[in-house]
Enzyme design. Structure first.
Site, mmCIF file in Angstrom:
data_model
loop_
_atom_site.group_PDB
_atom_site.id
_atom_site.type_symbol
_atom_site.label_atom_id
_atom_site.label_comp_id
_atom_site.label_asym_id
_atom_site.label_seq_id
_atom_site.Cartn_x
_atom_site.Cartn_y
_atom_site.Cartn_z
ATOM 1 C CG HIS A 59 -2.036 -0.974 1.148
ATOM 2 N ND1 HIS A 59 -3.169 -0.779 0.394
ATOM 3 C CD2 HIS A 59 -2.181 -2.191 1.722
ATOM 4 C CE1 HIS A 59 -3.969 -1.820 0.518
ATOM 5 N NE2 HIS A 59 -3.390 -2.696 1.313
ATOM 6 C CB ALA A 111 -8.246 6.246 2.012
#
Length: 328
Positions: A59, A111
């Site tokens: 990520h 997110a």
């Protein structure tokens, strides 16, 4: 045409090779819900800490530009990027660096739909966590990301499959015109019957109550520790602080923690857990003979409105202190 599923497909959903391999071996799935539940079971019960860190490593940091970012990551961070003022983004980058220096891995958060001020606030809130607690929080956020990406994967596979089916059908249309008309009539009748049937939702893939034990003094899982799960069945509606009758607590199950600090199932897998008071007891005296606590018991209540939820009750242990929290 049936969609084809590969290990590479599932690796896009999570950087964990263990999860990708297990998912590919189990495919195809009946539906998205089935795939998500299977993934949750693998992620929390079969992937170890090393596998979690492997997944975290793929990520990018929020707002990162130093390395290529996948299209899915761009989509998930789009709200954060759209709401980032110059000072907010700079502060987020600085806090990301502080977080990684403290915990050793990138700040993980689902997110999607979140603005950069909200993400920054959550980062600061979690920054004070102990590493072992934050590892668990990051794993929970990773699972949310996996769920979102599984949905994207299913959508893309179904679109591809539908397109391929349409192309094949168009090529054979003239030859099979009459036969398709007859078969189509039967299929429409069957579809009507199926549409009238109630939808069946897959049940749990793990027991409603789980735990694991982490040794905060050693910074590792606590293995070889006996755990018991009991339910209150006394004459009173709830256990009193002065209650001494052990017969009022009925044993659900017991187990010994493994090398990951986790137990085998302490109760049966059921969609709805019985509401009431539960007690989870840990034989800490045998694990830490020179410690302060001969045993630790955690009593908690599951209400009627919570019976379909999952309750993860971990123990964070050292020779002279312990803590717990409600996980998921």
């Amino acid at each position: 045409m049936e969609p084809q599923w590969t290990e590479k497909d599932f690796l896009r959903c999570s950087g964990s090779t263990k999860l990708a391999r297990e998912m590919a071996a189990a495919a195809p799935f009946a539906d998205l819900d089935h795939a998500v539940q299977y993934a949750r079971d693998i992620w929390f019960n079969k992937v170890d800490v090393k596998g979690w860190l492997e997944a975290f490593a793929v990520h990018p940091e929020i707002g990162a530009t130093s390395k290529p970012i996948s299209q899915w990551s761009k989509e998930e961070q789009s709200a954060a990027m759209a709401t980032s003022g110059g000072s907010t983004m700079q502060e987020l980058i600085e806090w990301n660096a502080r977080y990684k220096e403290k915990f050793g891995f990138v700040f993980l958060i689902c997110a999607s739909g979140r603005g950069s001020p909200e993400i920054l606030s959550e980062l600061k809130r979690r920054f004070v966590n102990r590493p072992i607690v934050e590892l668990e929080a990051a794993a929970e956020e990773e699972m949310k990301i996996i769920e979102l990406r599984l949905k994207k994967l299913f959508d893309s596979k179904l679109r591809t499959s539908s397109s391929q089916t349409a192309q094949v059908s168009a090529g054979k249309h003239e030859v099979q015109k009459d036969r398709i008309g007859v078969i189509g009539g039967h299929l429409m009748a069957v579809a009507k019957v199926l549409s009238e049937k109630p939808t069946v939702t897959a049940g749990r893939t793990r027991p409603p109550i789980t735990t694991h034990v982490l040794d905060t003094a050693r910074g590792s899982p606590a293995s070889g520790l006996e755990v018991r799960l009991e339910m209150w069945k006394g004459a009173q509606s709830s256990p009193s602080i002065a209650e001494r009758d052990s017969r009022s607590w009925v044993l659900h199950g017991s187990s010994i923690t493994n090398s990951e600090g986790r137990t085998s199932p302490l109760m049966a897998i059921t969609d709805d857990v019985e509401p009431g008071f539960y007690r989870m007891s840990f034989n800490t005296g045998i694990y830490n003979p020179s410690g302060f606590f001969p045993y630790v018991s955690i009593v908690f209540e599951i209400r009627e409105s919570q019976k379909s939820e999952h309750f993860h009750v971990p123990l964070l242990l050292s020779p002279f202190s312990f803590s717990t929290y409600r996980g998921s």
